[in-house]
Design a protein around this motif. Structure first.
Motif, PDB file in Angstrom:
ATOM      1  N   VAL A  61      45.832  55.880  40.691  1.00 15.04           N
ATOM      2  CA  VAL A  61      45.490  56.687  41.864  1.00 15.04           C
ATOM      3  C   VAL A  61      46.722  56.899  42.738  1.00 15.04           C
ATOM      4  CG1 VAL A  61      44.125  56.740  43.987  1.00 15.04           C
ATOM      5  CG2 VAL A  61      43.081  55.967  41.845  1.00 15.04           C
ATOM      6  N   ALA A  62      47.460  55.819  42.995  1.00 17.00           N
ATOM      7  CA  ALA A  62      48.622  55.917  43.877  1.00 17.00           C
ATOM      8  C   ALA A  62      49.719  56.787  43.265  1.00 17.00           C
ATOM      9  CB  ALA A  62      49.158  54.521  44.179  1.00 17.00           C
ATOM     10  N   ALA A  63      49.970  56.624  41.967  1.00 11.56           N
ATOM     11  CA  ALA A  63      51.032  57.398  41.314  1.00 11.56           C
ATOM     12  C   ALA A  63      50.713  58.887  41.313  1.00 11.56           C
ATOM     13  CB  ALA A  63      51.241  56.892  39.891  1.00 11.56           C
ATOM     14  N   LYS A  64      49.448  59.232  41.175  1.00  7.41           N
ATOM     15  CA  LYS A  64      49.070  60.646  41.255  1.00  7.41           C
ATOM     16  C   LYS A  64      49.399  61.215  42.626  1.00  7.41           C
ATOM     17  CE  LYS A  64      45.267  60.830  37.887  1.00  7.41           C
ATOM     18  NZ  LYS A  64      43.892  61.312  37.677  1.00  7.41           N
ATOM     19  N   GLN A  65      49.135  60.425  43.658  1.00  4.67           N
ATOM     20  CA  GLN A  65      49.424  60.873  45.018  1.00  4.67           C
ATOM     21  C   GLN A  65      50.931  61.032  45.238  1.00  4.67           C
ATOM     22  OE1 GLN A  65      47.207  61.533  47.595  1.00  4.67           O
ATOM     23  NE2 GLN A  65      45.492  61.298  46.195  1.00  4.67           N
ATOM     24  N   VAL A  66      51.706  60.092  44.724  1.00  2.00           N
ATOM     25  CA  VAL A  66      53.158  60.168  44.869  1.00  2.00           C
ATOM     26  C   VAL A  66      53.697  61.403  44.159  1.00  2.00           C
ATOM     27  CG1 VAL A  66      55.339  59.054  44.250  1.00  2.00           C
ATOM     28  CG2 VAL A  66      53.456  57.684  45.135  1.00  2.00           C
ATOM     29  N   ALA A  67      53.227  61.641  42.933  1.00  2.00           N
ATOM     30  CA  ALA A  67      53.688  62.809  42.182  1.00  2.00           C
ATOM     31  C   ALA A  67      53.335  64.096  42.913  1.00  2.00           C
ATOM     32  CB  ALA A  67      53.081  62.802  40.781  1.00  2.00           C
ATOM     33  N   ALA A  68      52.124  64.158  43.459  1.00  2.00           N
ATOM     34  CA  ALA A  68      51.712  65.359  44.180  1.00  2.00           C
ATOM     35  C   ALA A  68      52.600  65.614  45.397  1.00  2.00           C
ATOM     36  CB  ALA A  68      50.253  65.224  44.612  1.00  2.00           C
ATOM     37  N   LYS A  69      52.959  64.538  46.092  1.00  3.80           N
ATOM     38  CA  LYS A  69      53.823  64.671  47.271  1.00  3.80           C
ATOM     39  C   LYS A  69      55.220  65.110  46.861  1.00  3.80           C
ATOM     40  CE  LYS A  69      55.072  64.097  51.600  1.00  3.80           C
ATOM     41  NZ  LYS A  69      54.578  64.989  52.678  1.00  3.80           N
ATOM     42  N   HIS A  70      55.753  64.498  45.807  1.00  5.15           N
ATOM     43  CA  HIS A  70      57.128  64.760  45.408  1.00  5.15           C
ATOM     44  C   HIS A  70      57.306  66.137  44.775  1.00  5.15           C
ATOM     45  CE1 HIS A  70      61.170  64.117  44.032  1.00  5.15           C
ATOM     46  NE2 HIS A  70      60.828  64.163  42.759  1.00  5.15           N
ATOM     47  N   TYR A  71      56.379  66.492  43.896  1.00  8.61           N
ATOM     48  CA  TYR A  71      56.540  67.738  43.147  1.00  8.61           C
ATOM     49  C   TYR A  71      55.817  68.929  43.784  1.00  8.61           C
ATOM     50  CZ  TYR A  71      58.279  64.735  39.356  1.00  8.61           C
ATOM     51  OH  TYR A  71      58.985  63.832  38.601  1.00  8.61           O
ATOM     52  N   GLY A  72      54.971  68.638  44.770  1.00 11.47           N
ATOM     53  CA  GLY A  72      54.246  69.726  45.417  1.00 11.47           C
ATOM     54  C   GLY A  72      52.949  70.089  44.736  1.00 11.47           C
ATOM     55  N   LYS A  73      52.593  69.364  43.683  1.00 15.60           N
ATOM     56  CA  LYS A  73      51.311  69.571  43.017  1.00 15.60           C
ATOM     57  C   LYS A  73      50.948  68.307  42.253  1.00 15.60           C
ATOM     58  CE  LYS A  73      53.433  71.751  38.946  1.00 15.60           C
ATOM     59  NZ  LYS A  73      53.429  72.945  38.072  1.00 15.60           N
ATOM     60  N   ALA A  74      49.662  68.073  42.095  1.00 13.05           N
ATOM     61  CA  ALA A  74      49.188  66.874  41.409  1.00 13.05           C
ATOM     62  C   ALA A  74      49.395  67.006  39.905  1.00 13.05           C
ATOM     63  CB  ALA A  74      47.713  66.655  41.711  1.00 13.05           C
ATOM     64  N   PRO A  75      49.496  65.873  39.199  1.00 16.66           N
ATOM     65  CA  PRO A  75      49.595  65.940  37.743  1.00 16.66           C
ATOM     66  C   PRO A  75      48.412  66.690  37.133  1.00 16.66           C
ATOM     67  CG  PRO A  75      50.092  63.723  38.506  1.00 16.66           C
ATOM     68  CD  PRO A  75      49.565  64.479  39.693  1.00 16.66           C
ATOM     69  N   THR A  76      48.691  67.509  36.149  1.00 18.29           N
ATOM     70  CA  THR A  76      47.626  68.235  35.461  1.00 18.29           C
ATOM     71  C   THR A  76      47.023  67.419  34.338  1.00 18.29           C
ATOM     72  OG1 THR A  76      49.284  69.255  34.008  1.00 18.29           O
ATOM     73  CG2 THR A  76      48.647  70.475  36.001  1.00 18.29           C
ATOM     74  N   ARG A  77      47.687  66.337  33.936  1.00 20.73           N
ATOM     75  CA  ARG A  77      47.173  65.464  32.890  1.00 20.73           C
ATOM     76  C   ARG A  77      47.750  64.063  33.092  1.00 20.73           C
ATOM     77  NH1 ARG A  77      50.943  68.982  31.627  1.00 20.73           N
ATOM     78  NH2 ARG A  77      52.667  68.503  30.212  1.00 20.73           N
ATOM     79  N   THR A  78      46.920  63.068  32.864  1.00 16.76           N
ATOM     80  CA  THR A  78      47.307  61.672  33.068  1.00 16.76           C
ATOM     81  C   THR A  78      46.842  60.856  31.871  1.00 16.76           C
ATOM     82  OG1 THR A  78      47.107  61.887  35.467  1.00 16.76           O
ATOM     83  CG2 THR A  78      47.077  59.652  34.563  1.00 16.76           C
ATOM     84  N   TYR A  79      47.760  60.089  31.293  1.00 13.96           N
ATOM     85  CA  TYR A  79      47.452  59.295  30.103  1.00 13.96           C
ATOM     86  C   TYR A  79      47.668  57.807  30.371  1.00 13.96           C
ATOM     87  CZ  TYR A  79      47.877  63.896  27.971  1.00 13.96           C
ATOM     88  OH  TYR A  79      47.724  65.231  27.683  1.00 13.96           O
ATOM     89  N   ALA A  80      46.762  56.989  29.844  1.00  4.81           N
ATOM     90  CA  ALA A  80      46.939  55.541  29.835  1.00  4.81           C
ATOM     91  C   ALA A  80      47.527  55.155  28.487  1.00  4.81           C
ATOM     92  CB  ALA A  80      45.608  54.830  30.052  1.00  4.81           C
ATOM     93  N   ALA A  81      48.502  54.249  28.494  1.00  6.21           N
ATOM     94  CA  ALA A  81      49.156  53.843  27.246  1.00  6.21           C
ATOM     95  C   ALA A  81      49.469  52.362  27.305  1.00  6.21           C
ATOM     96  CB  ALA A  81      50.448  54.642  27.034  1.00  6.21           C
ATOM     97  N   GLY A  82      49.434  51.688  26.136  1.00  4.39           N
ATOM     98  CA  GLY A  82      49.763  50.271  26.172  1.00  4.39           C
ATOM     99  C   GLY A  82      49.704  49.592  24.826  1.00  4.39           C
ATOM    100  N   LEU A  83      50.431  48.489  24.737  1.00  2.00           N
ATOM    101  CA  LEU A  83      50.534  47.646  23.544  1.00  2.00           C
ATOM    102  C   LEU A  83      49.859  46.311  23.797  1.00  2.00           C
ATOM    103  CD1 LEU A  83      51.898  46.623  20.831  1.00  2.00           C
ATOM    104  CD2 LEU A  83      53.916  46.094  22.225  1.00  2.00           C
ATOM    105  N   SER A  84      49.110  45.802  22.818  1.00  2.00           N
ATOM    106  CA  SER A  84      48.528  44.469  22.848  1.00  2.00           C
ATOM    107  C   SER A  84      47.525  44.330  24.001  1.00  2.00           C
ATOM    108  CB  SER A  84      49.641  43.416  22.929  1.00  2.00           C
ATOM    109  OG  SER A  84      49.128  42.118  22.739  1.00  2.00           O
ATOM    110  N   ALA A  85      47.773  43.417  24.956  1.00  2.00           N
ATOM    111  CA  ALA A  85      46.860  43.281  26.090  1.00  2.00           C
ATOM    112  C   ALA A  85      46.756  44.590  26.859  1.00  2.00           C
ATOM    113  CB  ALA A  85      47.338  42.162  27.013  1.00  2.00           C
ATOM    114  N   ALA A  86      47.842  45.354  26.897  1.00  2.00           N
ATOM    115  CA  ALA A  86      47.814  46.629  27.597  1.00  2.00           C
ATOM    116  C   ALA A  86      47.047  47.682  26.811  1.00  2.00           C
ATOM    117  CB  ALA A  86      49.237  47.103  27.876  1.00  2.00           C
TER     118      ALA A  86
END
Length: 453
Positions: free
Chosen positions: A187-212
């Motif tokens: 949630v926070a990273a989406k807000q930061v990206a929207a502030k920095h780039y002037g628009k919110a991310p159009t796509r968001t992916y979760a990624a991870g190895l093992s426990a992640a």
């Protein structure tokens, strides 16, 4: 209200409002190398920022990444992309535990956010494998996605190290925090990206190895509204009933010492528990470096009464020691309260966003027949098979660092991860359907650069 859901329900308001909260008063908004860049991470208690000529591990100063965190996760001869300029934000959210010592902060819930100068409109969010910290994925995930133009965010999951079970009051609390911290950072990273780039991310992916990888599955089961899709790599499995992590490891802890003593039937016992023929060269390193420590850490988190006042069990206790020895642990015979605690953090298979799963057939930390194969069936049984692609990577093992140890036995999985990630993006943005689930054969090419799904 079900005990299983009380912690998540209590956290929902925080997840829904974190994007509206300002950074805490007194938080450092910009370091000297990034003067004038006044980005704020919603809800962060502390924040520093740097403008950098390269956000990848090839160019990052050591205080803004950590070789210890990503050691042995990638084959040593792997070639990573570089020269991705942008901004890096490091900080932490309010928390009461202090297992993460990076930056000298001695504060958990640390995070890193990387914003490339040339952004493609996407965001990738990850947690670390095992008990590592926020920089663990810097080579295997961050470098790869930054070079493709994605912003990247990673969390330490809210607790780190082999004593993570000390965080929280009830069995499973530390693991439950993992899920909240990934969602909170998303949630926070989406807000930061929207502030920095002037628009919110159009796509968001979760990624991870093992426990992640387990965290990716959970996010798509419980917080799908935050994501476009996910990719999990050798994800661990927790379910109320067998098989699960607590049923996989004790048989290996019992059989391997018998093998060392030359007792007949020991190797066959390991094979029967899902540790495949052909992986024997990996067993020693896993017994001493992974099986025992992971069993004791997760068991202490979910079943602390098993060893009484002892915390974290007794390392490498001998078979036959009895109660309190993790070598003799028998999940099936444990009280219902233990099974309830495991159920609290269990997966269901009810994903609501596209998911690609990769699992190595030579994974001897999380045997494929006890983990990846089982989760694939759970997804299909839940009626969500159309959202899932499952690729069994022939001769892939838990982490690519083992390729350096036994290149004649295993293959690196990193190329398969990057290929699968590209397929996930095409699937979710262009409607290009990935190949059906199947086993990806090991080709005669034994280099570390190729994989075709």
């Amino acid at each position: 209200m079900s005990r299983r859901w009380r912690p998540l329900v209590a956290l929902v308001p925080a997840l829904l409002t974190v994007g509206l909260l300002p950074a805490a008063a007194g938080a450092s908004a910009a370091g000297p190398a990034c003067e004038g860049q006044r980005l704020r991470v919603p809800g962060a208690e502390r924040l520093i920022s740097h403008c950098l000529a390269d956000l990848t591990t090839a160019g990052l100063p050591l205080d803004l990444t950590s070789e210890v965190d990503y050691a042995q996760l990638q084959a040593k001869d792997a070639v990573n992309p570089s020269h991705v300029p942008g901004i890096q934000l490091d900080g932490y959210f309010p928390d009461t535990s202090a297992t993460n010592t990076h930056h000298g902060w001695n504060h958990d819930s640390q995070f890193v956010i990387r914003l490339p100068e040339h952004w493609n409109g996407g965001l990738v969010v990850a947690g670390p494998p095992g008990t590592r910290r926020q920089y663990a994925n810097d080579k295997i995930i961050s470098d790869q996605v930054l070079a493709r133009g994605f912003a990247y965010a990673a969390t330490d999951k809210g607790n780190t190290g082999d004593e993570l079970y000390k965080d929280g009051d009830e069995p499973g609390d530390a693991i439950m925090e993992w899920h909240m911290r990934v969602a909170q950072l998303t949630v926070a990273a989406k807000q930061v990206a929207a502030k920095h780039y002037g628009k919110a991310p159009t796509r968001t992916y979760a990624a991870g190895l093992s426990a992640a990888g387990y965290l990716v599955r959970w996010q798509l089961e419980h917080f799908p509204q935050l994501y476009t899709g996910g990719i999990d790599w050798n994800g661990l499995l927790l379910t109320r009933d067998a098989p699960n992590l607590l049923t996989n490891l004790p048989p290996a802890l019992r059989a391997y010492p018998r093998l060392v003593k030359g007792e007949p039937g020991a190797a066959e016992a390991l094979h029967a528990e899902g540790y495949p023929e052909g992986t024997e060269k990996l067993w020693k390193s896993h017994y001493y470096g992974l099986w025992d420590s992971l069993q004791r850490t997760i068991r202490e988190e979910l079943d602390p009464d098993y060893d009484g006042a002892t915390q974290g069990g007794t390392p490498f206790c001998h078979e036959g020691t009895g109660a309190g020895c993790d070598t003799d642990y028998d999940y099936a015979s444990r009280p219902a309260a233990v099974h309830d605690a495991v159920e609290r953090v269990s997966l269901t298979g009810r994903i609501s966003r596209p998911l690609i799963t990769l699992q190595g057939t030579f994974d001897v930390l999380l045997p494929i027949t006890r983990t990846g194969d089982v989760y694939d069936k759970m997804v299909n049984d839940a009626g969500r098979g159309d959202l899932h692609r499952y690729y069994r990577i022939e001769n892939g093992t838990h982490t690519d660092g083992f390729y350096d140890l036994v290149p004649d036995v295993v293959r690196p999985m990193q190329p398969c991860f990057t290929a699968a990630f590209d397929d996930l993006v095409a699937w979710t943005t262009k409607g290009v359907t990935p190949p059906p689930s199947h086993t990806v054969p090991r080709s005669s090419d034994t280099t570390i650069s190729g994989c075709t799904l």
